[in-house]
Design a protein around this motif. Structure first.
Motif, PDB file in Angstrom:
ATOM      1  N   SER D 290     -28.946   6.206 -12.209  1.00  0.00           N
ATOM      2  CA  SER D 290     -27.632   6.177 -11.584  1.00  0.00           C
ATOM      3  C   SER D 290     -27.787   5.519 -10.219  1.00  0.00           C
ATOM      4  O   SER D 290     -28.784   5.703  -9.530  1.00  0.00           O
ATOM      5  N   ARG D 296     -17.929   6.149  -2.642  1.00  0.00           N
ATOM      6  CA  ARG D 296     -17.971   7.444  -1.974  1.00  0.00           C
ATOM      7  C   ARG D 296     -17.860   7.312  -0.466  1.00  0.00           C
ATOM      8  O   ARG D 296     -17.547   8.270   0.218  1.00  0.00           O
ATOM      9  N   GLY D 339     -17.912  14.469  -6.989  1.00  0.00           N
ATOM     10  CA  GLY D 339     -18.540  14.974  -8.198  1.00  0.00           C
ATOM     11  C   GLY D 339     -19.252  13.876  -8.953  1.00  0.00           C
ATOM     12  O   GLY D 339     -19.522  12.800  -8.411  1.00  0.00           O
ATOM     13  N   GLY D 340     -19.541  14.144 -10.195  1.00  0.00           N
ATOM     14  CA  GLY D 340     -20.319  13.174 -10.956  1.00  0.00           C
ATOM     15  C   GLY D 340     -19.574  12.704 -12.176  1.00  0.00           C
ATOM     16  O   GLY D 340     -18.352  12.648 -12.183  1.00  0.00           O
ATOM     17  N   VAL D 341     -20.332  12.339 -13.212  1.00  0.00           N
ATOM     18  CA  VAL D 341     -19.727  11.862 -14.456  1.00  0.00           C
ATOM     19  C   VAL D 341     -19.943  12.901 -15.530  1.00  0.00           C
ATOM     20  O   VAL D 341     -20.899  13.657 -15.520  1.00  0.00           O
ATOM     21  N   ARG D 343     -20.956  14.109 -19.206  1.00  0.00           N
ATOM     22  CA  ARG D 343     -22.045  13.687 -20.079  1.00  0.00           C
ATOM     23  C   ARG D 343     -21.570  12.740 -21.157  1.00  0.00           C
ATOM     24  O   ARG D 343     -22.245  11.788 -21.517  1.00  0.00           O
TER      25      ARG D 343
ATOM     26  N   GLY E 133     -22.688  12.815  -4.257  1.00  0.00           N
ATOM     27  CA  GLY E 133     -21.561  13.158  -5.093  1.00  0.00           C
ATOM     28  C   GLY E 133     -21.086  14.585  -4.897  1.00  0.00           C
ATOM     29  O   GLY E 133     -19.975  14.932  -5.289  1.00  0.00           O
ATOM     30  N   VAL E 198     -18.668  20.382  -3.494  1.00  0.00           N
ATOM     31  CA  VAL E 198     -17.729  20.625  -4.578  1.00  0.00           C
ATOM     32  C   VAL E 198     -18.316  21.607  -5.588  1.00  0.00           C
ATOM     33  O   VAL E 198     -17.588  22.290  -6.289  1.00  0.00           O
ATOM     34  N   TYR E 240     -27.265  18.038 -11.836  1.00  0.00           N
ATOM     35  CA  TYR E 240     -26.183  18.541 -12.682  1.00  0.00           C
ATOM     36  C   TYR E 240     -25.307  19.507 -11.900  1.00  0.00           C
ATOM     37  O   TYR E 240     -25.801  20.370 -11.165  1.00  0.00           O
ATOM     38  N   LEU E 241     -24.017  19.336 -12.032  1.00  0.00           N
ATOM     39  CA  LEU E 241     -23.058  20.265 -11.446  1.00  0.00           C
ATOM     40  C   LEU E 241     -22.564  21.170 -12.564  1.00  0.00           C
ATOM     41  O   LEU E 241     -21.786  20.726 -13.428  1.00  0.00           O
ATOM     42  N   ARG E 244     -18.625  22.123 -12.934  1.00  0.00           N
ATOM     43  CA  ARG E 244     -17.777  20.978 -13.274  1.00  0.00           C
ATOM     44  C   ARG E 244     -18.261  20.278 -14.525  1.00  0.00           C
ATOM     45  O   ARG E 244     -17.595  19.380 -15.030  1.00  0.00           O
ATOM     46  N   ASP E 245     -19.465  20.653 -14.986  1.00  0.00           N
ATOM     47  CA  ASP E 245     -20.114  19.994 -16.107  1.00  0.00           C
ATOM     48  C   ASP E 245     -20.159  18.485 -15.881  1.00  0.00           C
ATOM     49  O   ASP E 245     -19.639  17.688 -16.658  1.00  0.00           O
ATOM     50  N   GLU E 246     -20.738  18.108 -14.742  1.00  0.00           N
ATOM     51  CA  GLU E 246     -20.833  16.683 -14.430  1.00  0.00           C
ATOM     52  C   GLU E 246     -22.242  16.368 -13.948  1.00  0.00           C
ATOM     53  O   GLU E 246     -22.972  17.245 -13.488  1.00  0.00           O
ATOM     54  N   ILE E 247     -22.550  15.117 -14.019  1.00  0.00           N
ATOM     55  CA  ILE E 247     -23.879  14.654 -13.615  1.00  0.00           C
ATOM     56  C   ILE E 247     -23.705  13.672 -12.461  1.00  0.00           C
ATOM     57  O   ILE E 247     -22.924  12.734 -12.554  1.00  0.00           O
ATOM     58  N   THR E 248     -24.405  13.888 -11.360  1.00  0.00           N
ATOM     59  CA  THR E 248     -24.316  12.906 -10.278  1.00  0.00           C
ATOM     60  C   THR E 248     -25.517  11.978 -10.272  1.00  0.00           C
ATOM     61  O   THR E 248     -25.465  10.905  -9.704  1.00  0.00           O
ATOM     62  N   GLU E 249     -26.598  12.426 -10.848  1.00  0.00           N
ATOM     63  CA  GLU E 249     -27.792  11.591 -10.797  1.00  0.00           C
ATOM     64  C   GLU E 249     -28.468  11.676 -12.152  1.00  0.00           C
ATOM     65  O   GLU E 249     -28.685  12.780 -12.679  1.00  0.00           O
ATOM     66  N   VAL E 250     -28.757  10.516 -12.699  1.00  0.00           N
ATOM     67  CA  VAL E 250     -29.551  10.530 -13.920  1.00  0.00           C
ATOM     68  C   VAL E 250     -30.624   9.461 -13.787  1.00  0.00           C
ATOM     69  O   VAL E 250     -30.384   8.369 -13.288  1.00  0.00           O
ATOM     70  N   GLU E 267     -29.184  15.638 -22.641  1.00  0.00           N
ATOM     71  CA  GLU E 267     -28.640  16.955 -22.977  1.00  0.00           C
ATOM     72  C   GLU E 267     -29.622  18.062 -22.586  1.00  0.00           C
ATOM     73  O   GLU E 267     -29.264  19.056 -21.967  1.00  0.00           O
ATOM     74  N   VAL E 270     -30.033  18.499 -18.892  1.00  0.00           N
ATOM     75  CA  VAL E 270     -28.893  19.250 -18.366  1.00  0.00           C
ATOM     76  C   VAL E 270     -29.118  20.737 -18.616  1.00  0.00           C
ATOM     77  O   VAL E 270     -28.856  21.578 -17.744  1.00  0.00           O
TER      78      VAL E 270
END
Lengths: 250, 292, 252, 372, 309
Positions: D290, D296, D339-341, D343, E133, E198, E240-241, E244-250, E267, E270
């Motif tokens: 990412s 941002r 926030g993020g994305v 999955r 994020g 957040v 992983y947030l 919010r079930d979100e990903i800011t960094e992968v 998956e 996470v």
């Protein structure tokens, strides 16, 4: 007049203090001395002690180092840049710049102020310094910069101050500059300079306490001659005063 | 905020005007050097050079190291320059100014690249051991003419220096201490010196050995390195106002004369120093060798 | 090892087949980079240089606002690509040779450009050396001149540069001058780089790094100055051609 | 500073909001009119430097331009201990000594398989105005080399014999200032340069000191070419993908990046196929990273309700302002994404990249056309 | 870049050689690589504590339980801010977040220098992406926050005796575990510093490993310790947030083969991150009880914050 060399931390014996002719006049401490109540006076500069019984003053003579502005000193400044209200000037390299307001010239108004290009020289007096702690400082402002002026604050006359045109500037030691200015009764230390220069020559000159002498003797040759005589006189004086010999190198 | 003093307009104009009238502010002729003084240290290879108020100290040292793998038959010779804040508040520790880069590059080109030192003579065993000669140049006081003074300092110090004698028997190397054997001088191929010319009015006025004030007001400079046999070792004119090619050629002629004078002066000083050291008469034969 | 000059004496041809007074092929293009204010690409034989100019603009981060004394400051960045030479070499940022090159260019253009027209601004000249085969300083000067012309920065005249060498170090009679040395010749023979302003004999840049008899210098200088004039003609042609294209493009 | 911050564009909140909402449309409307999965047109050439083993230049219409030069040099391999069978292989524990992996099977003689080392490839990025140790060049270099080094193939091809190997230097020059995020540009240029790279043909045998054929014509491609002109395999490419809402946009420009909700760099490679198999082209995912989205750092807009000029009431304190701004979710007022994305979005991006005849394949095919 | 201010040790640490003949007398020296004793889905035990550095705005320390005599992960993090930006800095409408990741010179077998190398700078960029994020930057205009992470003990890329392993394939598997730790510990430090976020962000790693010792096969594991595995094929870190079930960094790399898809790997990562969140929550709650003793009274005694995934 000059006694032995003092070192920082030395206490001044009461015997060395000047015997004031007028006992009601308070003792004035000049540069390099510090008064610790009740009666101790210690030196914090190295140099010979000078006293003046007439003014009931005492100070340590110190020749060298960097020029530190004191109010009412006469100096030769270089214009660095022009701003809406004032010029920025430099007194010596690697020191903070000083301010010279546009209106502090003789008969200057908003419309008739002298236009000075960067690099021009002015002969000016120090009007105020940021530090108010110094004993000799009579007028201090809260301005963070040292301020200069080219008029006498009360009369509004130039008294010989103002832009210097032509001529050449020579660097001399701070002590010598002080000596030249001290001796002269007139402004600009011209009397002091004349003691070192052979008679029979006409020249204009201005001595700045910041260790600079401006000389204009009309022709290039004469200016160089006068300037070099001043510089050599400074060299001789330093040689005799400090006994500066060759630095031993092994 | 605080910065180096730039000469005022009055000074600039006066210096120009004076030069047009063939006068320099310190009273020298246009093609005159300032007073050059050499002082040798007790140790060999230490020289204190004073050119007017400019003062430079050079020190030569030698150690035995392994040669570079790609130059097996050569010793190593480096020149390092150190601008100490002592010389001028303009110098800061750890920051390279362009002055410093130019000085080190010119010394490098004039002395090292022109092979003033015979690096092959510094080799002890090919590929294994050689002498590493290091010249450290320290600027002590800066009043113009740094390149000329530094070059004089390095060249004089190199001639003054004596390296320990060695003997090789097969793979065994003996390095003799100063007491065991008289140290030997470095083998020099020629003696280059730098002369800096400062010019004004597009080359109409050319000065030799400008002081700091003259350097600050000049239009450009040409640095010529030469030896007394008339071989030019490097010329550097990094921009500045353009000048006529003929002026530049003229400069080389002046440079030759200057180099010859200074080289002779250095020789005399070295000999005098030799005599001083030779009080006991122990080094009679060495001094004879040095006269060459 | 000395360069084998015997073949030269016989055939009067150099190793790359040129005669003594021949330049290498000079190929130049103007406005090669869309993103820069001015740009040029220059080939002198196998020496290939890209130059971009940006500015006059406000000074870059933390370096104050442009030049002092009411003049633009000129900054030069030279980047010698790792693959430029025969052997891959990554030069450290503080490399003194590069620093000297930058200094030379800065000095040369400070006195050539009319910097007083742009007070408090910076003109940044970036040079990428893609391939290196001799005459580095000359090629960078020529490329920078073209890029500065493209950027529309006023200059008093063209600054063009060229190298000249001599087949012998010694003071002998049978030494011949050479024009525009390539990398191999530079390694072995004494040479000068000369930068000329305008079409006269006004020397702006003169750099020599090798040891040579004084008497050789004059010939080398003359040949180099002559070479510069020819380079100037070529560059002049490139600029005029580019100008014509621009005018035609604007009309058509 | 963030690497993205340097390529930050100065757009007003209103412009950002407009861009954002037009990219949210179905299908998204991009400022330059491209389809979401369309790449920018580019000018490319290879073999521009005769002095390098391989080189390429790519130029985007906005003026960003990169040159990649590749040089290969013969280097002596580091000594590796030969291990005895019983596995008593504790030599010095220092990091200098490399040991042969020994799985109990006999060492394959003079085979290059699995002998390539990481250190044989050196990648450096030069970006004008950046120091070598600034985050942007380091991040880009890490991202590009991750893709290149993921496979064994390239490393193994640098193996000459047990004593020598090729050392590959990849020098990437960005000629222009980094106007848009230069990752795709650098990746494509490196791809082309690697394709054009050739190394001289080896004449010596076995573990002799290597001797090479002088004839450049006889040299071999680093990524071998079949007689038909096709390649067995190709170097990987790294694509930049961004997401706005549920829209996935490829090769974003710098303006689009300024409103991105997520930015991903995806490296893919065509998986190796057999020489006679022409049908099954499959793409392999090598890495995902990412990238910090510059969006941002953009300033947020002020809604009408908070603006006295438009009849709203200005907030009393800055705390109040924050509270108000965050409580209302007004359309048309730009708020930098937080926030993020999800999955699922990442999964979709991966699918889009990898799908047959998808974007990655399209780009590869396009680059095929550039070949010499 | 070379560090010229200090006299540095040799770049690669040297150990006294151990000869085969002496091994018989020293049975303690391990000859075989360590193996994973946990379940594939089991995380190592995590110790996390905030507020260790009183002079900073926020700080945290994270340690992973060390398995089988190997080094484990020990990371500290301090957050300085929000504090006003220096006067020279340009205006920023948002909190300017800057991250620094530095390995202590003794953190790994091969000594690290004092100057940050490219891997450390790269990690810092990753960390910044992850945190950017989460932090509500526009609540702190004209301010900055420095997040400084010091890795006291880093994860190795492979078992030290099995140097070949490190050589095999893209090095840096250990870095991924370090990054996951960095994200979690930085999250705790930012919480401790009281910067608005957040959500709680946690890091998690999953990897596809090739198991040695006969059974050759690709296994998916959570929270891998690269030294314990014969070969790591692919790995993935996420920030992983959970709420919010979100990903800011992968950050995923390696050959995700056909058997195990990239999606699956993400998956699992996470999953690892979600499991870590429990520890982070506990640590923050514990810190809150220290700060507000009345809360602790109402809740009763403290639980041990060790957890099992």
């Amino acid at each position: 007049m000059a006694s032995s060399i003092l070192l920082p931390g030395d206490t001044i014996p009461p015997s060395a203090l000047p015997h004031a002719k007028n006992p009601s006049k308070p003792l004035t401490l000049g540069p390099g001395l510090r008064h610790t109540p009740p009666l101790t006076i210690t030196a914090h500069l190295a140099g010979p002690l000078h006293t003046d019984s007439k003014k009931n003053a005492i100070w340590v003579e110190n020749n060298g180092g960097r020029y530190i502005p004191h109010p009412s000193d006469l100096i030769i400044a270089t214009i660095l840049s022009s701003h809406p209200e004032s010029y920025t000037c430099s007194l010596s390299p690697y020191t903070p710049p000083t301010l010279l307001p546009h209106l502090s010239f003789e008969s200057a108004t908003k419309k008739t102020r002298p236009i000075l290009l960067p690099g021009s020289l002015v002969y000016a007096r120090i009007a105020s310094t940021p530090s108010s702690t110094h004993l000799t400082s009579s007028s201090s402002s809260s301005s963070p910069e040292t301020e200069l002026e080219c008029i006498h604050p009360s009369t509004g006359k130039a008294d010989g101050l103002g832009p210097l045109k032509g001529g050449m500037v020579w660097d001399i030691s701070l002590g010598f500059a002080r000596e030249l200015l001290k001796k002269g009764d007139g402004v600009a230390g011209i009397e002091g300079v004349k003691r070192f220069i052979g008679e029979g020559r006409g020249f204009e000159c201005a001595v700045g306490r910041n260790g600079r002498v401006w000389v204009d003797a009309g022709s290039v040759g004469d200016t160089v001659r006068v300037g070099r005589e001043i510089v050599e006189a400074d060299g001789r004086r330093r040689g005799s005063e400090w006994g500066r010999g060759e630095m031993g190198f092994r | 905020m605080p910065r180096e003093a730039e000469p005022s307009l009055n000074e600039r104009e006066f210096i120009h005007q004076a030069l047009r009238e063939q006068t320099r502010i310190d009273g020298r002729a246009l093609d005159a050097f300032r007073e050059l003084r050499l002082q040798f240290g007790d140790e060999r290879g230490v020289v204190d050079v004073r050119l007017g108020k400019t003062r430079v100290i050079a020190r030569i040292s030698a150690e035995v190291v392994a040669p570079y793998p790609d130059r097996k038959f050569d010793g190593i010779f480096t020149i390092t320059t150190e601008f100490s804040p002592m010389a001028s508040p303009a110098f800061e520790v750890g920051r390279y100014t362009s002055d410093e880069i130019i000085l080190s590059r010119i010394l490098e080109k004039a002395i090292r690249r022109s092979s003033a030192i015979d690096t092959e003579s510094l080799c002890i065993i090919a590929g294994l051991k050689c002498f590493f000669i290091r010249a450290d140049v320290h600027i002590i006081d800066h009043d113009g003419g740094l390149v000329d003074a530094s070059c004089i300092a390095v060249m004089t110090a190199l001639q003054h220096f004596r390296r320990p004698d060695v003997s090789v028997e097969g793979e065994n190397v003996t390095i003799y201490s100063l007491r065991e054997r008289e140290p030997v001088p470095l083998s020099m191929l020629h003696h280059p010196l730098c002369i800096t010319f400062s010019y004004y009015d597009s080359g109409e006025i050319v000065l030799v050995d400008a002081n700091r004030l003259e350097e600050q007001t000049r239009e450009g400079e040409v640095i010529i390195a030469m030896n007394m046999h008339g071989e030019v070792c490097q010329i550097s004119k990094f921009g500045g106002t353009p000048v006529d090619a003929l002026v530049l050629l003229n400069c080389t002629n002046v440079a030759l004369k200057k180099v010859q004078t200074i080289t002779k002066f250095i020789q005399r000083q070295l000999e005098e120093d030799m005599r001083k050291r030779d009080v006991g008469g122990l080094m009679a034969e060495l001094s004879a060798e040095n006269e060459r | 090892m000395p360069l084998d000059t015997s073949t030269y004496a016989l055939s009067l041809l150099r190793l790359d087949g040129r005669r003594w007074n021949e330049l290498r092929r000079i190929h130049a293009q103007i406005s090669t980079q869309a993103a820069a204010d001015g740009s040029a690409y220059l080939e002198m034989g196998n020496t290939k240089v890209i130059c971009t100019v940006s500015g006059p603009s406000e000074g870059r981060r933390g370096q104050g606002q442009g030049g002092e004394g009411g003049k633009a400051r000129i900054e030069v960045e030279v980047n010698l690509a790792g693959f430029a030479g025969v052997e891959r070499k990554k030069r450290a940022r503080g490399d003194r040779r590069i620093a000297e090159l930058q200094h030379t260019l800065t000095q040369a253009y400070t006195s050539t450009l009319l910097t007083h027209l742009y007070p408090h601004s910076t003109i940044l000249i970036t040079l990428h050396i893609l391939s290196l085969d001799g005459s580095l300083l000359a090629a960078t000067l020529n490329a920078a001149t073209l890029a500065l012309i493209d950027a529309g920065i006023p200059m008093s005249n063209y600054l063009v540069a060229c190298t000249a060498g001599s087949t012998s170090f010694e003071e002998s009679d049978n030494a011949d001058p050479l024009l525009d040395l390539n990398g191999q010749e530079e390694q072995e023979l004494p040479f000068v780089t000369v930068g000329i302003l305008g079409d006269g004999d006004k020397v702006s840049v003169l750099v020599m790094e090798s040891r040579v008899q004084m008497s050789r210098l004059e010939t080398m200088l003359v040949v180099a100055v002559d070479g510069c004039k020819r380079v100037r003609e070529i560059l002049d042609g490139v600029v005029r051609e580019h100008g014509r294209n621009m005018v035609e493009g604007a009309v058509g | 500073m963030a690497p993205a911050a340097t390529s930050q564009v100065l757009l007003s909140p209103a412009e950002l909001s407009f861009l954002h909402s037009s990219l949210l449309l179905q299908p998204p409307v991009r400022p330059d009119g491209r389809a979401p999965n369309q790449f920018r047109p580019l000018v490319a050439e290879t073999d521009i430097l005769p002095g390098a083993n391989g080189s390429a230049r790519i130029c985007f219409p906005d003026g960003t331009e990169a040159i990649v030069g590749i040089k290969a040099e013969v280097e002596k391999s580091q000594w590796r201990a030969n291990l005895s069978e019983d596995g008593a292989h504790l030599g010095t524990g220092g990091g200098d000594v490399e040991m042969e992996e020994d799985g109990g099977k006999p060492q394959e003689e003079a085979s290059s398989h699995g002998n390539g080392e990481m250190s044989w490839i050196e990648l450096s990025i030069e970006i004008p105005g950046f120091r070598d140790d600034d985050p942007l060049p380091i991040f880009l270099a890490a991202m590009l080399s991750e893709g290149l080094l993921a496979g064994e193939e390239l490393k193994d091809r640098l193996w000459i014999n047990r004593r020598f190997h090729w050392k590959l230097y990849i020098d990437i020059l960005l000629l222009s200032p980094p106007l848009s995020y230069p990752l795709p540009l650098l990746s494509l240029t490196t791809h082309l340069a690697l394709l054009s790279s050739r190394i001289p043909k080896l004449k010596s045998e076995q573990d002799e000191d290597p001797l090479f054929d002088d004839d450049w014509e006889a040299s071999l491609y680093l990524y071998p070419k079949l007689p038909t002109g096709k390649r067995i395999d190709r170097p990987p490419i790294t694509l930049l993908v961004m997401a706005v809402g549920s829209n996935i946009i490829f090769d974003p420009s710098k303006e689009e990046l300024a409103v991105a909700e997520a930015v991903l760099a995806v490296s893919v490679r065509e998986s190796q196929r057999r020489e006679n198999d022409t049908s099954g082209r499959r793409l392999n995912l090598l890495s995902i990273r990412s990238v910090d989205s510059p969006s941002r750092l953009t300033p947020s807009g002020v809604p009408n309700t908070m603006n006295t000029a438009t009849g709203g009431s200005a907030p009393v304190s800055s705390q109040d302002a924050v509270a108000q701004r965050e409580s209302i979710d007004q359309k048309g007022v730009w708020n930098p994404p937080r926030g993020g994305v999800k999955r699922a979005l990442i999964t979709r991006i991966i699918k889009l990249v990898l799908e047959p005849n998808g974007v990655a394949q399209e780009v590869m095919d396009g680059l095929n056309g550039v070949e010499v | 870049m070379t560090d010229r201010r200090r006299i540095n040790g040799p770049p690669s640490g040297t150990q006294t050689p151990i000869f085969a003949s002496t091994l018989k007398q020293t049975p303690t020296v391990r000859l075989s690589p360590p193996t994973r004793t946990r379940e594939p889905t089991e995380l190592r035990k995590i110790f996390l504590k905030t507020g260790l550095v009183p002079s900073s705005s926020g700080s945290a320390y994270l340690e992973l339980q060390h398995s089988s005599q190997l080094t484990s992960l020990k990371i500290t993090c301090t957050a300085h801010g929000p504090r006003p930006l220096p006067r020279s800095a340009p205006f920023s409408p948002q909190l300017v977040l800057s991250t620094t990741v530095k390995f202590a010179p003794f953190a790994s077998r091969v000594r690290r220098g004092y100057v940050r190398d490219s891997a450390e700078r790269d990690l810092a960029v990753h960390l910044e992406t992850a945190l950017r994020g989460v932090v509500l930057g526009d609540r702190w205009p004209k301010s900055g926050c420095d997040v400084v992470v010091t890795v006291l003990e880093g994860e190795e890329d492979a078992w030290w005796g099995d140097v070949a392993g490190a050589r095999e394939r893209g090095e840096g598997w250990g870095l991924m575990c370090v990054l996951a730790g960095c994200i979690t510990v930085a999250s705790a430090a930012i919480m401790d510093a009281g910067i608005d976020c957040v959500d709680l962000i946690t890091g998690g790693v999953a990897a596809v490993v090739e198991e040695g010792g006969g059974k050759r096969g690709e296994v998916m594991v959570l929270d891998p310790c690269p030294a314990e595995h014969r070969n790591v094929l692919a790995a993935c870190v996420v920030g992983y947030l959970a709420s919010r079930d979100e990903i800011t960094e992968v950050w995923m790399k390696g050959n995700a083969s056909a058997a195990i898809s990239a999606e699956e790997l993400i998956e699992k990562a996470v999953g690892a991150a979600a499991a870590t969140k429990a520890v982070l929550e506990e640590a923050i709650k514990e810190a809150a009880f220290v700060k507000f003793p009345e809360l602790a009274k109402s809740r009763g005694g403290l639980n041990d914050i060790d957890m099992n995934g």
